[in-house]
Each structure stands twice: as C-alpha cells, then as structure tokens.
Motif scaffolding. Sequence first.
Motif, mmCIF file in Angstrom:
data_model
loop_
_atom_site.group_PDB
_atom_site.id
_atom_site.type_symbol
_atom_site.label_atom_id
_atom_site.label_comp_id
_atom_site.label_asym_id
_atom_site.label_seq_id
_atom_site.Cartn_x
_atom_site.Cartn_y
_atom_site.Cartn_z
ATOM 1 N N GLY A 79 60.558 10.762 49.430
ATOM 2 C CA GLY A 79 61.019 9.402 49.667
ATOM 3 C C GLY A 79 60.847 8.509 48.450
ATOM 4 N N PHE A 80 59.717 8.632 47.771
ATOM 5 C CA PHE A 80 59.473 7.835 46.578
ATOM 6 C C PHE A 80 60.492 8.164 45.485
ATOM 7 C CE2 PHE A 80 57.413 7.375 42.414
ATOM 8 C CZ PHE A 80 57.196 6.003 42.421
ATOM 9 N N ILE A 81 60.718 9.456 45.258
ATOM 10 C CA ILE A 81 61.673 9.862 44.224
ATOM 11 C C ILE A 81 63.080 9.399 44.588
ATOM 12 C CG2 ILE A 81 62.745 11.873 43.130
ATOM 13 C CD1 ILE A 81 60.001 13.247 43.319
ATOM 14 N N THR A 82 63.439 9.516 45.854
ATOM 15 C CA THR A 82 64.758 9.076 46.291
ATOM 16 C C THR A 82 64.927 7.572 46.110
ATOM 17 O OG1 THR A 82 64.809 10.861 47.918
ATOM 18 C CG2 THR A 82 66.383 9.080 48.224
ATOM 19 N N LEU A 83 63.933 6.803 46.508
ATOM 20 C CA LEU A 83 64.033 5.344 46.383
ATOM 21 C C LEU A 83 64.086 4.893 44.928
ATOM 22 C CD1 LEU A 83 61.647 4.078 49.198
ATOM 23 C CD2 LEU A 83 64.138 3.970 49.129
ATOM 24 N N VAL A 84 63.297 5.516 44.066
ATOM 25 C CA VAL A 84 63.305 5.136 42.656
ATOM 26 C C VAL A 84 64.657 5.454 42.028
ATOM 27 C CG1 VAL A 84 62.333 5.688 40.387
ATOM 28 C CG2 VAL A 84 60.822 5.269 42.318
ATOM 29 N N THR A 85 65.193 6.636 42.281
ATOM 30 C CA THR A 85 66.476 6.996 41.680
ATOM 31 C C THR A 85 67.620 6.179 42.256
ATOM 32 O OG1 THR A 85 66.680 8.865 43.217
ATOM 33 C CG2 THR A 85 65.788 9.327 41.028
ATOM 34 N N VAL A 86 67.588 5.881 43.550
ATOM 35 C CA VAL A 86 68.623 5.017 44.139
ATOM 36 C C VAL A 86 68.539 3.620 43.539
ATOM 37 C CG1 VAL A 86 69.261 3.812 46.271
ATOM 38 C CG2 VAL A 86 68.977 6.265 46.280
ATOM 39 N N GLY A 87 67.328 3.139 43.322
ATOM 40 C CA GLY A 87 67.160 1.826 42.705
ATOM 41 C C GLY A 87 67.723 1.775 41.305
ATOM 42 N N VAL A 88 67.466 2.812 40.512
ATOM 43 C CA VAL A 88 68.004 2.860 39.145
ATOM 44 C C VAL A 88 69.522 2.940 39.164
ATOM 45 C CG1 VAL A 88 68.090 4.259 37.049
ATOM 46 C CG2 VAL A 88 65.902 3.839 38.160
ATOM 47 N N ILE A 89 70.066 3.780 40.026
ATOM 48 C CA ILE A 89 71.522 3.923 40.123
ATOM 49 C C ILE A 89 72.159 2.616 40.581
ATOM 50 C CG2 ILE A 89 73.381 5.084 41.396
ATOM 51 C CD1 ILE A 89 71.585 7.604 41.363
ATOM 52 N N ALA A 90 71.576 1.977 41.595
ATOM 53 C CA ALA A 90 72.126 0.713 42.104
ATOM 54 C C ALA A 90 72.042 -0.385 41.051
ATOM 55 C CB ALA A 90 71.391 0.291 43.373
ATOM 56 N N TYR A 91 70.938 -0.434 40.321
ATOM 57 C CA TYR A 91 70.788 -1.453 39.279
ATOM 58 C C TYR A 91 71.888 -1.326 38.232
ATOM 59 C CZ TYR A 91 68.889 -3.887 35.229
ATOM 60 O OH TYR A 91 68.729 -4.709 34.147
ATOM 61 N N TYR A 92 72.112 -0.114 37.754
ATOM 62 C CA TYR A 92 73.133 0.061 36.720
ATOM 63 C C TYR A 92 74.544 -0.058 37.268
ATOM 64 C CZ TYR A 92 69.654 0.954 33.246
ATOM 65 O OH TYR A 92 68.614 0.785 32.378
ATOM 66 N N ASP A 93 74.738 0.271 38.543
ATOM 67 C CA ASP A 93 76.055 0.024 39.148
ATOM 68 C C ASP A 93 76.360 -1.467 39.199
ATOM 69 O OD1 ASP A 93 76.710 2.652 39.450
ATOM 70 O OD2 ASP A 93 76.195 2.758 41.578
ATOM 71 N N VAL A 94 75.385 -2.265 39.602
ATOM 72 C CA VAL A 94 75.575 -3.709 39.651
ATOM 73 C C VAL A 94 75.795 -4.267 38.247
ATOM 74 C CG1 VAL A 94 74.385 -5.907 40.145
ATOM 75 C CG2 VAL A 94 74.330 -4.042 41.799
ATOM 76 N N LYS A 95 75.046 -3.773 37.269
ATOM 77 C CA LYS A 95 75.229 -4.238 35.885
ATOM 78 C C LYS A 95 76.625 -3.900 35.370
ATOM 79 C CE LYS A 95 72.156 -5.626 33.449
ATOM 80 N NZ LYS A 95 71.875 -6.992 33.044
ATOM 81 N N MET A 96 77.143 -2.738 35.722
ATOM 82 C CA MET A 96 78.477 -2.352 35.262
ATOM 83 C C MET A 96 79.565 -3.164 35.951
ATOM 84 S SD MET A 96 78.025 1.767 34.883
ATOM 85 C CE MET A 96 79.763 2.038 34.757
ATOM 86 N N ILE A 97 79.363 -3.475 37.225
ATOM 87 C CA ILE A 97 80.369 -4.244 37.950
ATOM 88 C C ILE A 97 80.441 -5.671 37.436
ATOM 89 C CG2 ILE A 97 80.876 -5.247 40.225
ATOM 90 C CD1 ILE A 97 79.838 -2.615 41.433
ATOM 91 N N THR A 98 79.306 -6.238 37.053
ATOM 92 C CA THR A 98 79.273 -7.641 36.629
ATOM 93 C C THR A 98 79.527 -7.834 35.137
ATOM 94 O OG1 THR A 98 76.873 -7.531 36.363
ATOM 95 C CG2 THR A 98 77.723 -8.294 38.486
ATOM 96 N N LEU A 99 79.957 -6.804 34.440
ATOM 97 C CA LEU A 99 80.260 -6.972 33.013
ATOM 98 C C LEU A 99 81.440 -7.878 32.787
ATOM 99 C CD1 LEU A 99 79.758 -3.438 31.464
ATOM 100 C CD2 LEU A 99 78.418 -5.477 31.044
#
Length: 99
Positions: A79-99
């Motif tokens: 669960g910890f590994i899943t949450l950390v990787t989902v958080g990283v993926i979501a963060y960079y997805d949001v950063k890419m969308i808001t460029l």
Amino acid sequence: MEKSLNNNFGYISFYLLWVGLCLILGIMISILSIGSSSEVPFILWTYATIGLVCGTFLISLSNIFFFKEWTKRFWYVNGFITLVTVGVIAYYDVKMITL
C-alpha cells in the motif's frame, strides 16, 4: 522461520530487481555520456526515472492480483509503495496538464 523469510523475499525481489535494473541503466547512461555536452544524458535519466516509477507502480498492482496472501499479510508495504508511486505519477500528470 527461514521458510517464511524466503517467501517474503520472493515477493519483494520483484521490487528489488526492478530498482536494480533501473540503477544499472542509470549508471550505464552516466558512463556512456562522459564528455557529452548535450542534454541527452539528462533526457535519458528522466526516462529511466519515469520507467522506475511506472514499473514500480505496475509491480505493486500485479502483487495485489497475483500474490493475494502476501498482500493481505503485508498490505502496508504494498500500500505504501502504491500510494507513493500514484502520488508521483499524479503530481507530474497535473504539472504536464497545467503547462
């Protein structure tokens, strides 16, 4: 006691193998790009990092389906590994969308 340690290491070894392969790739990128003055090493390191995060996320998802007993017993690791990787993926997805 020894038998359970081997079983637990078998499931965790997927993570360790993937991280090791990504680190070897990163070291190879560094060695092969000695003397290069372009952005190519930076771009390749970025791809290696993306592969590390996405691959770790896919391994954690596959552990949920293929190793149900291990996931029930050690849900906090997966669960910890899943949450950390989902958080990283979501963060960079949001950063890419808001460029």
